[in-house]
Write a protein that holds these residues in place. Structure first.
Motif, PDB file in Angstrom:
ATOM      1  N   HIS A  74      36.177  40.057  40.034  1.00 43.46           N
ATOM      2  CA  HIS A  74      36.844  38.757  40.110  1.00 43.46           C
ATOM      3  C   HIS A  74      36.830  38.136  38.715  1.00 43.46           C
ATOM      4  O   HIS A  74      35.798  38.183  38.018  1.00 43.46           O
ATOM      5  N   PHE A  75      37.938  37.536  38.307  1.00 37.68           N
ATOM      6  CA  PHE A  75      37.943  36.831  37.030  1.00 37.68           C
ATOM      7  C   PHE A  75      37.827  35.344  37.312  1.00 37.68           C
ATOM      8  O   PHE A  75      38.654  34.758  38.027  1.00 37.68           O
ATOM      9  N   ILE A  76      36.787  34.701  36.740  1.00 37.31           N
ATOM     10  CA  ILE A  76      36.496  33.307  37.057  1.00 37.31           C
ATOM     11  C   ILE A  76      36.558  32.399  35.826  1.00 37.31           C
ATOM     12  O   ILE A  76      36.261  31.209  35.942  1.00 37.31           O
ATOM     13  N   GLY A  77      36.935  32.945  34.668  1.00 38.55           N
ATOM     14  CA  GLY A  77      36.888  32.177  33.436  1.00 38.55           C
ATOM     15  C   GLY A  77      38.223  31.608  33.005  1.00 38.55           C
ATOM     16  O   GLY A  77      39.234  31.694  33.713  1.00 38.55           O
ATOM     17  N   ASN A  78      38.210  31.028  31.810  1.00 34.35           N
ATOM     18  CA  ASN A  78      39.421  30.453  31.238  1.00 34.35           C
ATOM     19  C   ASN A  78      40.460  31.544  30.980  1.00 34.35           C
ATOM     20  O   ASN A  78      40.153  32.586  30.411  1.00 34.35           O
ATOM     21  N   VAL A  79      41.693  31.297  31.411  1.00 34.79           N
ATOM     22  CA  VAL A  79      42.768  32.272  31.262  1.00 34.79           C
ATOM     23  C   VAL A  79      43.541  32.003  29.978  1.00 34.79           C
ATOM     24  O   VAL A  79      44.037  30.893  29.762  1.00 34.79           O
ATOM     25  N   GLN A  80      43.634  33.013  29.132  1.00 37.83           N
ATOM     26  CA  GLN A  80      44.442  32.941  27.926  1.00 37.83           C
ATOM     27  C   GLN A  80      45.642  33.849  28.089  1.00 37.83           C
ATOM     28  O   GLN A  80      45.513  34.986  28.556  1.00 37.83           O
ATOM     29  N   SER A  81      46.803  33.374  27.681  1.00 43.30           N
ATOM     30  CA  SER A  81      48.040  34.114  27.912  1.00 43.30           C
ATOM     31  C   SER A  81      47.971  35.524  27.345  1.00 43.30           C
ATOM     32  O   SER A  81      48.405  36.488  27.991  1.00 43.30           O
ATOM     33  N   ARG A  82      47.409  35.665  26.139  1.00 40.92           N
ATOM     34  CA  ARG A  82      47.407  36.974  25.481  1.00 40.92           C
ATOM     35  C   ARG A  82      46.471  37.970  26.152  1.00 40.92           C
ATOM     36  O   ARG A  82      46.549  39.172  25.881  1.00 40.92           O
ATOM     37  N   ARG A  83      45.600  37.503  27.056  1.00 40.54           N
ATOM     38  CA  ARG A  83      44.659  38.406  27.732  1.00 40.54           C
ATOM     39  C   ARG A  83      45.002  38.610  29.213  1.00 40.54           C
ATOM     40  O   ARG A  83      44.223  39.226  29.938  1.00 40.54           O
ATOM     41  N   ILE A  84      46.143  38.111  29.635  1.00 38.42           N
ATOM     42  CA  ILE A  84      46.486  38.213  31.053  1.00 38.42           C
ATOM     43  C   ILE A  84      46.639  39.668  31.487  1.00 38.42           C
ATOM     44  O   ILE A  84      46.233  40.037  32.596  1.00 38.42           O
ATOM     45  N   ARG A  85      47.178  40.524  30.624  1.00 39.11           N
ATOM     46  CA  ARG A  85      47.305  41.929  31.003  1.00 39.11           C
ATOM     47  C   ARG A  85      45.941  42.548  31.279  1.00 39.11           C
ATOM     48  O   ARG A  85      45.785  43.312  32.251  1.00 39.11           O
ATOM     49  N   ASP A  86      44.954  42.270  30.440  1.00 39.76           N
ATOM     50  CA  ASP A  86      43.610  42.803  30.674  1.00 39.76           C
ATOM     51  C   ASP A  86      43.041  42.296  31.990  1.00 39.76           C
ATOM     52  O   ASP A  86      42.398  43.045  32.737  1.00 39.76           O
ATOM     53  N   ILE A  87      43.266  41.014  32.266  1.00 42.12           N
ATOM     54  CA  ILE A  87      42.732  40.423  33.498  1.00 42.12           C
ATOM     55  C   ILE A  87      43.388  41.042  34.723  1.00 42.12           C
ATOM     56  O   ILE A  87      42.710  41.493  35.655  1.00 42.12           O
ATOM     57  N   VAL A  88      44.713  41.077  34.735  1.00 37.06           N
ATOM     58  CA  VAL A  88      45.437  41.594  35.898  1.00 37.06           C
ATOM     59  C   VAL A  88      45.149  43.079  36.100  1.00 37.06           C
ATOM     60  O   VAL A  88      45.112  43.571  37.235  1.00 37.06           O
ATOM     61  N   SER A  89      44.918  43.804  35.020  1.00 31.74           N
ATOM     62  CA  SER A  89      44.641  45.241  35.127  1.00 31.74           C
ATOM     63  C   SER A  89      43.336  45.532  35.848  1.00 31.74           C
ATOM     64  O   SER A  89      43.150  46.629  36.397  1.00 31.74           O
ATOM     65  N   HIS A  90      42.409  44.558  35.857  1.00 36.45           N
ATOM     66  CA  HIS A  90      41.075  44.841  36.384  1.00 36.45           C
ATOM     67  C   HIS A  90      40.631  43.918  37.519  1.00 36.45           C
ATOM     68  O   HIS A  90      39.665  44.255  38.215  1.00 36.45           O
ATOM     69  N   ALA A  91      41.274  42.787  37.706  1.00 31.78           N
ATOM     70  CA  ALA A  91      40.783  41.800  38.673  1.00 31.78           C
ATOM     71  C   ALA A  91      41.421  41.976  40.044  1.00 31.78           C
ATOM     72  O   ALA A  91      42.643  42.124  40.159  1.00 31.78           O
ATOM     73  N   CYS A  92      40.585  41.923  41.082  1.00 32.86           N
ATOM     74  CA  CYS A  92      41.125  41.880  42.440  1.00 32.86           C
ATOM     75  C   CYS A  92      41.529  40.460  42.802  1.00 32.86           C
ATOM     76  O   CYS A  92      42.424  40.255  43.627  1.00 32.86           O
ATOM     77  N   LEU A  93      40.872  39.464  42.185  1.00 26.85           N
ATOM     78  CA  LEU A  93      41.164  38.057  42.456  1.00 26.85           C
ATOM     79  C   LEU A  93      40.909  37.249  41.195  1.00 26.85           C
ATOM     80  O   LEU A  93      39.845  37.384  40.579  1.00 26.85           O
ATOM     81  N   VAL A  94      41.876  36.431  40.812  1.00 26.30           N
ATOM     82  CA  VAL A  94      41.729  35.527  39.662  1.00 26.30           C
ATOM     83  C   VAL A  94      41.505  34.126  40.208  1.00 26.30           C
ATOM     84  O   VAL A  94      42.369  33.573  40.892  1.00 26.30           O
ATOM     85  N   HIS A  95      40.341  33.528  39.910  1.00 31.68           N
ATOM     86  CA  HIS A  95      39.944  32.254  40.507  1.00 31.68           C
ATOM     87  C   HIS A  95      40.450  31.041  39.743  1.00 31.68           C
ATOM     88  O   HIS A  95      40.372  29.931  40.282  1.00 31.68           O
ATOM     89  N   SER A  96      40.894  31.183  38.523  1.00 29.10           N
ATOM     90  CA  SER A  96      40.958  30.036  37.612  1.00 29.10           C
ATOM     91  C   SER A  96      42.348  29.794  37.040  1.00 29.10           C
ATOM     92  O   SER A  96      42.500  29.492  35.858  1.00 29.10           O
ATOM     93  N   LEU A  97      43.364  29.869  37.864  1.00 31.65           N
ATOM     94  CA  LEU A  97      44.729  29.640  37.401  1.00 31.65           C
ATOM     95  C   LEU A  97      45.198  28.240  37.798  1.00 31.65           C
ATOM     96  O   LEU A  97      44.965  27.788  38.920  1.00 31.65           O
ATOM     97  N   TYR A  98      45.864  27.585  36.865  1.00 28.11           N
ATOM     98  CA  TYR A  98      46.400  26.263  37.183  1.00 28.11           C
ATOM     99  C   TYR A  98      47.650  25.913  36.368  1.00 28.11           C
ATOM    100  O   TYR A  98      48.277  24.892  36.616  1.00 28.11           O
ATOM    101  N   GLU A  99      48.029  26.772  35.414  1.00 26.36           N
ATOM    102  CA  GLU A  99      49.220  26.509  34.615  1.00 26.36           C
ATOM    103  C   GLU A  99      50.364  27.408  35.066  1.00 26.36           C
ATOM    104  O   GLU A  99      50.192  28.619  35.224  1.00 26.36           O
TER     105      GLU A  99
END
Length: 242
Positions: A74-99
């Motif tokens: 699970h990814f629970i931290g601050n989301v940076q646009s340039r790292r979204i590919r890394d996050i989506v490639s590994h996370a089953c659930l992203v907890h911290s999206l709001y933009e």
């Protein structure tokens, strides 16, 4: 007490708390937050039965995700646009999206990877300036935006309560629960990809306040992985009863 023993004890306490408020313990995921430890410590928690873990940095979710691909990360931290590919490639659930711009990019990357990305919308229920997230009155609009994203599935909401005040924590968690219920009635039913079944709220210091208000994921770091937490917790309990 080692990591496996702390995890098992905490799971038992969580089960007891669920039963005390009339809930099925199977409804609540104990999510060990492994951001301060390495792969060996994660393996110790896995030996006790943990299968889901939370990370707050893209570098760590990539490193640990590649070392332990059998884990649900699970990814629970601050989301940076340039790292979204890394996050989506590994996370089953992203907890911290709001933009909306980040949600749109998650949708695009998920399409490229051939997956539907499960997400939670982060809500700043308490209104603290130091916390990120949507204002409660803005969630409906962002939820409607997500309704137009083919590769994003909104599973629910996430929040963090102010530290050090149990009553304020209860008010925060009650507010998120009430918001979720209203959105389910008024907005989510219009969009098949917006289910809102999950409430990610409660951490090491305040998970007990979150469970009665419907938490389905409690994010626990120190109480699982930090040797000093038990001592600090007992000291605090002693001061409270003095």
């Amino acid at each position: 007490m080692g990591i496996a023993q702390r995890y098992l004890r905490l799971r038992a306490e969580l089960d007891e708390e669920c039963r005390a408020c009339g809930r099925d313990p199977r409804e609540v995921l104990l999510l060990p937050v492994s951001k301060t430890v390495g792969v060996p410590e994660v393996r110790q928690a896995m030996e006790a039965g943990a299968f889901d873990f939370g990370e707050n940095r893209p570098d760590c979710i990539v490193e640990k995700g590649e070392a332990l691909p059998q884990v649900r990360w699970h990814f629970i931290g601050n989301v940076q646009s340039r790292r979204i590919r890394d996050i989506v490639s590994h996370a089953c659930l992203v907890h911290s999206l709001y933009e909306e711009k980040h949600l749109a990019k998650v949708d695009a990357v998920a399409a490229e990877l051939g997956k539907v990305q499960d997400v939670l919308l982060e809500v700043n229920v308490s209104g603290e300036e130091s916390k990120s997230g949507l204002s409660p009155q803005d969630v409906a609009d962002v939820l409607a935006f997500c309704g137009g994203l083919a590769q994003v599935r909104v599973r629910g909401l996430m929040t963090m309560a102010p530290q050090g005040d149990a009553e304020t924590a209860r008010e925060t968690f009650a507010g998120l629960s009430a918001l979720r219920d209203r959105l389910q009635r008024e907005v989510a039913s219009e969009f098949p990809n917006c289910q809102l079944n999950e409430l990610s709220m409660g951490m090491s210091e305040d998970w007990r306040e979150a469970v009665p208000f419907g938490a389905t994921i409690v994010r626990i770091g120190r109480a699982v992985f930090d040797d000093s937490f038990e001592h600090d917790d007992l000291e605090a309990a002693g001061r409270a009863s003095a």
